[in-house]
Design an enzyme around this catalytic site. Structure first.
Site, PDB file in Angstrom:
ATOM      1  N   ASP A   1       0.727  -1.135  -0.066  1.00 36.86           N
ATOM      2  CA  ASP A   1      -0.012   0.047  -0.065  1.00 36.86           C
ATOM      3  C   ASP A   1       0.800   1.477   0.103  1.00 36.86           C
ATOM      4  OD1 ASP A   1      -2.407  -1.132  -0.139  1.00 36.86           O
ATOM      5  OD2 ASP A   1      -2.643  -1.507   2.091  1.00 36.86           O
ATOM      6  N   ARG A   2       1.991   1.154  -0.436  1.00 37.12           N
ATOM      7  CA  ARG A   2       2.978   2.269  -0.697  1.00 37.12           C
ATOM      8  C   ARG A   2       3.689   2.539  -1.964  1.00 37.12           C
ATOM      9  NH1 ARG A   2       4.237   4.114   4.664  1.00 37.12           N
ATOM     10  NH2 ARG A   2       3.784   2.776   6.286  1.00 37.12           N
TER      11      ARG A   2
END
Length: 284
Positions: A228-229
């Site tokens: 999620d980055r």
């Protein structure tokens, strides 16, 4: 509308790039329809998107890349050449929540996207009728800690069989394996709520409600090994208040997820996103 060519460029920022690209297109009889560029002065990076009409252009489309290569080599560019008549083959990965899946399939059927969606893959069987009603092949590939490697091999096989060019995670609640990430670098788009990292886990909306948040949001990004980055493509927020229940937050959040994911997919399909480092430049 006539077919257009799109050139995406990134390289070290230096003098003469815009002039060289524009002169090359002009020299071959091209009419530039749109051009945009950005210089990241901190990193010394130049990024550009140029779109021109192929009607009257002096090169066959099969010869364009090779003819442009000397300029690319001169400036040490990373570059891509795309054409507007290409319909990208998209696979959608989903678990049990159907709101993003249905929205994407509806938009594709309505010709909002320059794409085909021949494949939907899920780790659960429930959404098969939904996918099939839009003419997409539905494959259930269960995932567990014991079967994760086998499931990844099956997913890769399906993606290759359907000649998939873009993978969209429409609330697919599983990690994407390293072999899929390597095969589809910067070609896997994910959507999630924008509570991260404050409210992690399945009950994020409940946590946000208990904290009395005043805004919720959604983020679409390219998937990388760093969970999620990955590079962000699109985001949106909505105001909420003390009058909103958990159900209200969930409803508003899902609306945001649908819209943000659709925008991100559309930007990618129309070749408006350039990635450098862990950032993007979005030419919309």
């Amino acid at each position: 509308m006539s077919v257009r060519a799109i050139l995406l460029v990134s390289c070290r920022d230096q003098k003469g790039i815009v002039a060289a690209v524009s002169e090359w297109i002009y020299r071959h009889g091209g009419n530039i329809i749109g051009a945009d560029q950005h210089s990241d002065l901190d990193q010394g990076v130049f990024l550009q998107r140029v779109e021109w009409d192929l009607e009257g252009f002096g090169l066959e489309r099969s010869a364009i890349a090779e003819e442009f290569r000397p300029i690319a080599d001169r400036f040490r560019m990373r570059w891509e050449l795309r054409f507007t008549d290409h319909r990208t083959r998209v696979a959608v990965l989903v678990s049990r929540l159907d709101h993003c899946l249905v929205d994407l399939l509806w938009r594709q059927k309505a010709a909002e996207f320059p794409a085909a969606v021949p494949l939907v893959v899920s780790n659960h069987p429930e959404l098969g009728p939904v996918a099939e009603s839009f003419g997409a092949r539905y494959e259930c590939v269960p995932v567990s800690p014991e079967t994760r490697e086998t499931a990844e091999s099956r997913l890769l096989s399906l993606l290759e069989e359907e000649r998939i060019e873009l993978v969209v995670l429409a609330r697919y609640m599983q990690l994407v394996g390293p072999r899929v990430l390597a095969r589809y670098e910067h070609r896997i788009i994910n959507i999630h709520h924008s509570f991260l990292p404050a409210f992690v886990g399945a009950r994020s909306y409940h946590q946000a409600y208990e904290r009395g948040v005043k805004a919720i949001g959604a983020t679409a990004h390219y998937v990388t090994a760093d969970l999620d980055r990955g590079p962000i493509i699109e985001q949106e927020v909505a105001r909420v208040s003390h009058r909103d229940t958990v159900a209200d937050l969930v409803r508003k959040g899902r609306d945001l997820e649908k819209v943000v994911l659709a925008r991100a997919v559309d930007l990618h399909l129309r070749h408006g996103v350039l990635v450098y480092g862990n950032k993007t430049v979005v030419f919309d």
